[in-house]
Structure formats: structure tokens, C-alpha cells
Motif scaffolding. Structure first.
Motif, PDB file in Angstrom:
ATOM      1  N   GLN A  47       0.829  -1.212   0.000  1.00  0.00           N
ATOM      2  CA  GLN A  47       0.000   0.000   0.000  1.00  0.00           C
ATOM      3  C   GLN A  47       0.861   1.260   0.000  1.00  0.00           C
ATOM      4  OE1 GLN A  47      -3.242   0.011  -0.382  1.00  0.00           O
ATOM      5  NE2 GLN A  47      -3.366   2.261  -0.354  1.00  0.00           N
ATOM      6  N   ALA A  48       1.923   1.269   0.821  1.00  0.00           N
ATOM      7  CA  ALA A  48       2.803   2.440   0.871  1.00  0.00           C
ATOM      8  C   ALA A  48       3.530   2.631  -0.447  1.00  0.00           C
ATOM      9  CB  ALA A  48       3.807   2.268   2.015  1.00  0.00           C
ATOM     10  N   ARG A  49       3.978   1.562  -1.064  1.00  0.00           N
ATOM     11  CA  ARG A  49       4.668   1.667  -2.359  1.00  0.00           C
ATOM     12  C   ARG A  49       3.730   2.235  -3.409  1.00  0.00           C
ATOM     13  NH1 ARG A  49       5.008  -1.578  -6.852  1.00  0.00           N
ATOM     14  NH2 ARG A  49       7.012  -1.457  -8.009  1.00  0.00           N
ATOM     15  N   SER A  50       2.500   1.710  -3.420  1.00  0.00           N
ATOM     16  CA  SER A  50       1.536   2.219  -4.395  1.00  0.00           C
ATOM     17  C   SER A  50       1.254   3.702  -4.150  1.00  0.00           C
ATOM     18  CB  SER A  50       0.232   1.417  -4.312  1.00  0.00           C
ATOM     19  OG  SER A  50       0.466   0.051  -4.584  1.00  0.00           O
ATOM     20  N   ILE A  53       3.289   5.947  -2.763  1.00  0.00           N
ATOM     21  CA  ILE A  53       4.460   6.742  -3.157  1.00  0.00           C
ATOM     22  C   ILE A  53       4.495   6.934  -4.663  1.00  0.00           C
ATOM     23  CG2 ILE A  53       6.980   6.700  -3.262  1.00  0.00           C
ATOM     24  CD1 ILE A  53       6.951   5.380  -0.509  1.00  0.00           C
ATOM     25  N   LEU A  54       4.305   5.831  -5.412  1.00  0.00           N
ATOM     26  CA  LEU A  54       4.355   5.942  -6.881  1.00  0.00           C
ATOM     27  C   LEU A  54       3.180   6.747  -7.412  1.00  0.00           C
ATOM     28  CD1 LEU A  54       5.451   2.290  -7.781  1.00  0.00           C
ATOM     29  CD2 LEU A  54       6.870   4.345  -7.681  1.00  0.00           C
ATOM     30  N   GLU A  55       2.009   6.576  -6.817  1.00  0.00           N
ATOM     31  CA  GLU A  55       0.849   7.339  -7.268  1.00  0.00           C
ATOM     32  C   GLU A  55       1.051   8.832  -7.029  1.00  0.00           C
ATOM     33  OE1 GLU A  55      -2.701   8.285  -8.942  1.00  0.00           O
ATOM     34  OE2 GLU A  55      -1.680   6.339  -8.958  1.00  0.00           O
ATOM     35  N   ARG A  56       1.628   9.165  -5.892  1.00  0.00           N
ATOM     36  CA  ARG A  56       1.899  10.573  -5.603  1.00  0.00           C
ATOM     37  C   ARG A  56       2.899  11.145  -6.600  1.00  0.00           C
ATOM     38  NH1 ARG A  56       4.747  11.399  -0.098  1.00  0.00           N
ATOM     39  NH2 ARG A  56       6.403  10.462  -1.372  1.00  0.00           N
ATOM     40  N   SER A  57       3.938  10.381  -6.922  1.00  0.00           N
ATOM     41  CA  SER A  57       4.927  10.851  -7.899  1.00  0.00           C
ATOM     42  C   SER A  57       4.292  11.048  -9.266  1.00  0.00           C
ATOM     43  CB  SER A  57       6.078   9.845  -7.997  1.00  0.00           C
ATOM     44  OG  SER A  57       6.737   9.713  -6.756  1.00  0.00           O
ATOM     45  N   ARG A  58       3.440  10.115  -9.683  1.00  0.00           N
ATOM     46  CA  ARG A  58       2.794  10.248 -10.994  1.00  0.00           C
ATOM     47  C   ARG A  58       1.868  11.468 -11.020  1.00  0.00           C
ATOM     48  NH1 ARG A  58       2.590   4.365 -10.584  1.00  0.00           N
ATOM     49  NH2 ARG A  58       0.545   4.517  -9.587  1.00  0.00           N
ATOM     50  N   SER A  59       1.065  11.627  -9.975  1.00  0.00           N
ATOM     51  CA  SER A  59       0.115  12.742  -9.943  1.00  0.00           C
ATOM     52  C   SER A  59       0.846  14.081  -9.935  1.00  0.00           C
ATOM     53  CB  SER A  59      -0.788  12.631  -8.709  1.00  0.00           C
ATOM     54  OG  SER A  59      -1.514  11.424  -8.742  1.00  0.00           O
ATOM     55  N   THR A  60       1.916  14.154  -9.126  1.00  0.00           N
ATOM     56  CA  THR A  60       2.683  15.401  -9.061  1.00  0.00           C
ATOM     57  C   THR A  60       3.343  15.699 -10.396  1.00  0.00           C
ATOM     58  OG1 THR A  60       3.087  14.999  -6.718  1.00  0.00           O
ATOM     59  CG2 THR A  60       4.506  16.609  -7.806  1.00  0.00           C
ATOM     60  N   GLU A 103      12.055   7.878  -4.979  1.00  0.00           N
ATOM     61  CA  GLU A 103      10.975   6.959  -4.645  1.00  0.00           C
ATOM     62  C   GLU A 103      11.512   5.567  -4.327  1.00  0.00           C
ATOM     63  OE1 GLU A 103      11.031   9.054  -7.040  1.00  0.00           O
ATOM     64  OE2 GLU A 103       9.282  10.363  -6.737  1.00  0.00           O
ATOM     65  N   ARG A 104      12.543   5.145  -5.107  1.00  0.00           N
ATOM     66  CA  ARG A 104      13.122   3.833  -4.833  1.00  0.00           C
ATOM     67  C   ARG A 104      13.799   3.803  -3.460  1.00  0.00           C
ATOM     68  NH1 ARG A 104      17.532   1.317  -8.886  1.00  0.00           N
ATOM     69  NH2 ARG A 104      18.635   3.208  -8.228  1.00  0.00           N
ATOM     70  N   ALA A 105      14.436   4.936  -3.105  1.00  0.00           N
ATOM     71  CA  ALA A 105      15.050   5.008  -1.779  1.00  0.00           C
ATOM     72  C   ALA A 105      13.994   4.937  -0.684  1.00  0.00           C
ATOM     73  CB  ALA A 105      15.866   6.292  -1.651  1.00  0.00           C
ATOM     74  N   ASP A 106      12.853   5.623  -0.917  1.00  0.00           N
ATOM     75  CA  ASP A 106      11.787   5.571   0.077  1.00  0.00           C
ATOM     76  C   ASP A 106      11.234   4.151   0.220  1.00  0.00           C
ATOM     77  OD1 ASP A 106      12.078   8.257   0.480  1.00  0.00           O
ATOM     78  OD2 ASP A 106      10.426   8.833  -0.844  1.00  0.00           O
ATOM     79  N   ILE A 107      11.066   3.484  -0.909  1.00  0.00           N
ATOM     80  CA  ILE A 107      10.547   2.113  -0.872  1.00  0.00           C
ATOM     81  C   ILE A 107      11.542   1.184  -0.189  1.00  0.00           C
ATOM     82  CG2 ILE A 107       9.892   0.151  -2.322  1.00  0.00           C
ATOM     83  CD1 ILE A 107       8.779   2.176  -4.334  1.00  0.00           C
ATOM     84  N   ALA A 108      12.852   1.372  -0.486  1.00  0.00           N
ATOM     85  CA  ALA A 108      13.876   0.547   0.170  1.00  0.00           C
ATOM     86  C   ALA A 108      13.886   0.791   1.673  1.00  0.00           C
ATOM     87  CB  ALA A 108      15.250   0.845  -0.434  1.00  0.00           C
ATOM     88  N   ALA A 109      13.671   2.040   2.069  1.00  0.00           N
ATOM     89  CA  ALA A 109      13.616   2.340   3.500  1.00  0.00           C
ATOM     90  C   ALA A 109      12.419   1.659   4.158  1.00  0.00           C
ATOM     91  CB  ALA A 109      13.560   3.850   3.714  1.00  0.00           C
ATOM     92  N   LEU A 110      11.282   1.642   3.449  1.00  0.00           N
ATOM     93  CA  LEU A 110      10.120   0.946   3.981  1.00  0.00           C
ATOM     94  C   LEU A 110      10.400  -0.549   4.154  1.00  0.00           C
ATOM     95  CD1 LEU A 110       7.140   2.556   2.030  1.00  0.00           C
ATOM     96  CD2 LEU A 110       7.545   2.674   4.488  1.00  0.00           C
ATOM     97  N   LEU A 111      11.062  -1.135   3.141  1.00  0.00           N
ATOM     98  CA  LEU A 111      11.361  -2.561   3.207  1.00  0.00           C
ATOM     99  C   LEU A 111      12.320  -2.856   4.351  1.00  0.00           C
ATOM    100  CD1 LEU A 111      10.979  -5.319   1.913  1.00  0.00           C
ATOM    101  CD2 LEU A 111      12.878  -4.814   0.371  1.00  0.00           C
ATOM    102  N   THR A 112      13.325  -1.992   4.519  1.00  0.00           N
ATOM    103  CA  THR A 112      14.270  -2.179   5.620  1.00  0.00           C
ATOM    104  C   THR A 112      13.568  -2.064   6.967  1.00  0.00           C
ATOM    105  OG1 THR A 112      16.058  -1.296   4.252  1.00  0.00           O
ATOM    106  CG2 THR A 112      16.413  -1.337   6.643  1.00  0.00           C
ATOM    107  N   ALA A 113      12.667  -1.069   7.070  1.00  0.00           N
ATOM    108  CA  ALA A 113      11.934  -0.897   8.319  1.00  0.00           C
ATOM    109  C   ALA A 113      11.064  -2.115   8.620  1.00  0.00           C
ATOM    110  CB  ALA A 113      11.083   0.364   8.249  1.00  0.00           C
ATOM    111  N   ALA A 114      10.440  -2.677   7.553  1.00  0.00           N
ATOM    112  CA  ALA A 114       9.605  -3.859   7.760  1.00  0.00           C
ATOM    113  C   ALA A 114      10.441  -5.044   8.234  1.00  0.00           C
ATOM    114  CB  ALA A 114       8.868  -4.212   6.474  1.00  0.00           C
ATOM    115  N   ARG A 115      11.630  -5.222   7.621  1.00  0.00           N
ATOM    116  CA  ARG A 115      12.493  -6.316   8.039  1.00  0.00           C
ATOM    117  C   ARG A 115      13.013  -6.114   9.457  1.00  0.00           C
ATOM    118  NH1 ARG A 115      16.191  -6.799   2.545  1.00  0.00           N
ATOM    119  NH2 ARG A 115      14.623  -7.843   1.227  1.00  0.00           N
ATOM    120  N   THR A 116      13.391  -4.874   9.742  1.00  0.00           N
ATOM    121  CA  THR A 116      13.922  -4.592  11.073  1.00  0.00           C
ATOM    122  C   THR A 116      12.858  -4.758  12.143  1.00  0.00           C
ATOM    123  OG1 THR A 116      15.460  -3.014  10.056  1.00  0.00           O
ATOM    124  CG2 THR A 116      15.156  -2.885  12.453  1.00  0.00           C
TER     125      THR A 116
END
Length: 507
Positions: A38-41, A43-50, A192-205
């Protein structure tokens, strides 16, 4: 080399905790996965809309002064102006008029995908597409330019939007038709990829602490479930050791409480049945002891009378028929007397009153005396294997009873030759009596030392009392030894073990 996989936890507590942790891990991973998606979607949706909104704003300010139809220079200039106003988004823009190739102003501009150009031409609205360029993810946005109220002045296309893949925006601008000019802007999605990677790291941590925290409730839950199980196990062990009065407290109304109630019912039934069996066994033993005691005196008198009659029968004083009858009566009285003595011996074992008069002697001497007393020393049917001294501490009379029973049983039910061997082995004195008969049937083998047991139920009478092997077994136990039966390839084999008096001398 045998390769084995990882061992699964065997204890119920460990398996319960592992199952709890697996369920927790599955729930945490599922929640993290859904949240991440949901967060990835978002982030990407916000980037596309902006991006679509920014591009529309810039086109709204740059295209009104553009000459139409635009040539290559005007298209490159428009692309250059869009690249300059891209700012932190680092646009790489290109422009195309009708079916012409897109014209860019900056080197390194990603090529416009043909699918994106087709979507812009066919749908007449802003569309986007995710692409890969130089190993990095990019977002390419295509937007047609529509005429404003004045057909000679182009403006930006209709309301942009987003979709998945080459999704399209809003329909054709209501103020005029499309001008044929299309603008394409691409920018990298590094942030956006950095934000998504941070989310993934946070989920793993976050998953590791979640599992660590889940261990505590797992242990408490396992403790609550396994406490009644441990109580049941201890209760079962006490029942197995003969404590049939064991009862467990019942708490709750769950399945474990029902199991505890069933355990108490079982224990009560076992206690009642055990008491009844003990009462019946005590009565049977008391009856056998009383009967054998009461029979002993009249049998002694009868045996004395039959001895006199035997002498008359042997001297020829009595007629032949009478002599045969006297001999038959004498034999039956002697058999009944032996049975009475056996019953009294068993009664003494049951009462714990059987005396043991042990002394140190050589086991070879005991075997030799037994063979001599029974007339087997010169009998070709019986052989002895006595290679070395075997010092034991035993009661000679009781060991003689054991050996006589084993050898006589082998001669009656097996086939000669019967071999008696004595040796010291493993710190014990060992005597084996082996015959060359057909052996003992497998279904009979576990019962050979039971009282009055007969392998052939159709045989209602036999020369023995049915107590010989039972008495031999009790005598072995009285010495602290053992008596076992087994089959060998040659026949049946009985093994008597006794404690050694001292270490045997080496010859």
C-alpha cells in the motif's frame, strides 16, 4: 556418510512455542507485506500525480507562445525550456508533432517508448509508463497539447491522470481539439526507490523485535497449556508405579479438564479392580496353603501304609491283580505328596518365608551332585561341560531343585543329549541346560514359568505338578539371580545366573 536434515523440536513446549512464533511471523509478514504494498503504491501514485500536474502547469505557460505548426527548432526549444524548469525532478523532455519523431534538447534523454506514443495518440490524454534506463527506474509521462479557445493558440491537454502501465488521464479538453503536439517528460525514480527501500528495511527490522516480543506470550501460553499435561504425566507415572489412589485436581471446563476427569475415573476403576484381584489372589493362595497343609498329614499316613503294601506286592504275597492295584495306588499317592510339597513351597515363597541357607561352594560340585543323586552321571543322555571352577554363594538344596527341574524337563519334553554347562561370565555364574528337541513354541515361551501353565490344554494329566519351573524361577530370584528360557538352532535352552562368591581362578 549419512546426511540428516535439521531436527525438529521434540518437546511439546518447544513445538508449541515454535508454532506460536510461526503464526506470529506469518501475521507480521502478511501485515508488513500489505502495508509495504500500500505504501509503495501510494508513493508511486503521488509521484505520478505530481509529475502530471507539474507538466501541465509548465505547458500552460510555455505553449501559448509557440508558433504553429512547430518545426524541429521550436520543438527542441520547447524541450529545452521544460528541462530547465524541471528543477529537482531533473526532467528529460522531448516533443513531437503529429507522427514525427520526438525531439529532445538534452543528452541522455531516454527514448520514448512506442507504446506510450501510441497511447497518447489514441487516447488524447495524459498517460504514463514505467521504464528502465541505464539500470535505473524512470517514469515517462506523455501529454497531448490541445487548442485553447483561439484555434491559433495551443494550450495544455486535458486533465491529466494516472493508471497502471500506460494508463491514461482525462478525456479531450472541452475547449478545443488536439493540436497534434505531444510532449514527453521522463525523470528517474531514485528518491521513490530510496523511500521504498527504507520501507522494506523498516519492515524487516521491525519483524525481529516482533518475534522476540512474541516469545513472551508464547511461553506464557505454553505454560498454561502444558501445566495440566505435566500433572497428567506425573499422575500416569504414579499409576504405573502402583499408586492407584492417585487423583488429580480438576480446574476449568476445557478439553484438558475433561481429560483430567477421565484420568481420575480410570484411576478409580484401576484401584477397584486391583483391590478385587488382590483379594481373589490372596484367597487362592490361602486356599492352596490350607489345602496342602491339611493334606500333608493324611498323605504321610497313606504313604506309610503303601510302603508296607509295596513290600508285600514285591514279595509275591499278594495276588497279581492286587499287586498291580497296590503299585498304582502307591504311585498316585507319591505324586499327590510331591504336589502337596510343591504347593507348600509356593506358599512359602508367596508369604516371603522361604529360607535361604547360602554357603560358598563350587558350582561344578553342585552340578555333579545333582547328576549323581538323580542317576544321570553315567547316563549317555546327559552330558556336563564344566571346564573351570565357578565359586558361588548359594543354597545347595535350592540350586539342586532348580537343576533337577531343568534337566528333568529337558529329558521329558526335549530330545537327548542334554548338555549342562557352567561358567563365569560378566561377573555372574552362568548355568545353561540345552536339549536337542524341537524347542519351545513361540506362543508358549513367555509363559513357561507361570504356575500350572500347560502348553497343551488337551493334556489334563501329567507326571509333574505344573509347578516345577515356577519353583525353579522363584529359587533363582531368591538367590538374586535370574532364570530365562530361549530357543536355539539345536533346541530349547534354559539359563540360570547366580552371583559369584569371588572372582574365578584362571586355569
Amino acid at each position: 556418510m549419512r546426511i540428516t536434515g535439521p531436527r525438529l523440536p521434540r518437546g511439546l513446549r518447544a513445538r508449541f512455542v515454535v508454532a506460536f512464533l510461526l503464526a506470529t511471523a506469518f501475521g507480521a509478514l502478511l501485515t508488513a507485506g500489505l502495508t509495504f504494498h500500500q505504501a509503495r503504491s501510494s508513493i508511486l501514485e503521488r509521484s505520478r500525480s505530481t509529475a502530471v500536474a507539474d507538466l501541465r502547469v509548465q505547458l500552460g505557460s510555455l505553449t501559448p507562445g509557440l508558433a504553429f505548426p512547430p518545426g524541429t527548432g521550436e520543438l527542441r526549444g520547447l524541450a529545452h525550456q521544460l528541462d530547465q524548469v524541471g528543477g529537482s525532478r531533473a526532467w528529460r523532455s522531448s516533443a513531437a508533432y503529429r507522427d514525427g519523431e520526438p525531439v529532445s534538447a538534452s543528452p541522455g534523454t531516454p527514448p520514448v517508448p512506442e507504446a506510450l506514443r501510441e497511447a497518447v495518440r489514441e487516447r488524447g490524454r495524459a498517460v504514463y509508463q514505467h521504464i528502465e534506463h541505464d539500470g535505473r527506474p524512470w517514469l515517462a509521462v506523455g501529454m497531448p497539447v490541445a487548442y485553447a479557445d483561439d484555434p491559433g493558440r495551443p494550450g495544455d491537454g486535458g486533465d491529466g491522470g494516472s493508471g497502471s502501465g500506460s494508463g491514461s488521464g482525462s478525456g479531450e479538453d472541452e475547449r478545443g481539439g488536439l493540436s497534434g503536439l505531444a510532449v514527453y517528460a521522463s525523470f528517474p525514480l531514485d528518491d521513490e526507490r530510496a523511500d521504498i527501500a527504507a520501507l522494506l528495511t523498516a519492515a524487516r527490522t521491525g519483524a525481529v523485535p516482533a518475534l522476540a516480543v512474541a516469545v513472551v506470550p508464547a511461553l506464557f501460553a505454553a505454560r498454561g497449556v502444558l501445566r495440566p499435561v505435566r500433572r497428567l504425566r506425573r499422575g500416569a507415572e504414579r499409576i504405573a508405579s502402583g499408586e492407584f489412589g492417585t487423583r488429580l485436581g480438576v480446574a476449568g471446563r476445557d478439553e484438558l479438564a475433561d481429560l483430567t476427569r477421565s484420568f481420575n475415573t480410570m484411576a478409580e476403576t484401576l484401584q477397584r479392580d486391583d483391590a478385587e484381584l488382590r483379594r481373589m489372589e490372596a484367597g487362592a493362595r490361602r486356599f492352596a496353603a490350607d489345602v496342602s497343609h491339611e493334606l500333608r498329614t493324611p498323605l504321610a499316613a497313606m504313604a506309610a501304609v503303601t510302603e508296607v503294601l509295596d513290600e508285600d506286592a514285591a514279595s509275591g504275597v499278594l495276588p497279581a491283580d492286587t499287586a498291580d492295584a497296590v503299585r498304582l495306588i502307591s504311585e498316585e499317592i507319591r505324586s499327590l505328596a510331591r504336589m502337596t510339597e510343591d504347593l507348600m513351597e509356593i506358599s512359602r515363597f508367596d508369604a516371603g518365608a522361604a529360607p535361604l541357607r547360602a554357603e560358598e561352594l563350587d558350582l561344578r560340585t553342585l552340578v555333579t551332585k545333582t547328576l549323581q543323586l538323580r542317576g544321570w552321571s553315567g547316563d549317555e543322555r546327559v552330558g556336563a561341560d564344566l571346564p573351570a571352577p565357578v565359586p558361588v554363594r548359594a543354597d545347595p538344596r535350592r540350586v539342586d531343585v532348580v537343576l533337577a527341574n531343568l534337566i528333568g524337563n529337558a529329558l521329558r519334553h526335549g530330545r537327548p543329549p542334554v548338555t549342562v554347562a557352567a561358567r563365569a561370565e560378566g561377573g555372574r555364574a552362568v548355568v545353561t541346560v540345552t536339549d536337542r528337541g524341537p524347542g519351545i513354541p513361540e506362543d508358549v515361551l513367555p509363559h513357561v514359568f507361570e504356575r500350572f501353565y500347560k502348553a497343551d490344554t488337551a493334556r489334563t494329566r501329567s507326571r509333574g505338578s505344573g509347578l516345577g519351573l515356577a519353583i525353579a524361577h522363584e529359587n533363582a530370584l531368591l538367590h538374586g539371580g535370574t532364570l530365562t528360557a530361549a530357543n536355539t538352532p539345536d533346541g530349547a535352552s534354559f539359563t540360570l545366573t547366580l552371583p559369584l562368591a569371588t572372582a574365578p581362578r584362571e586355569q
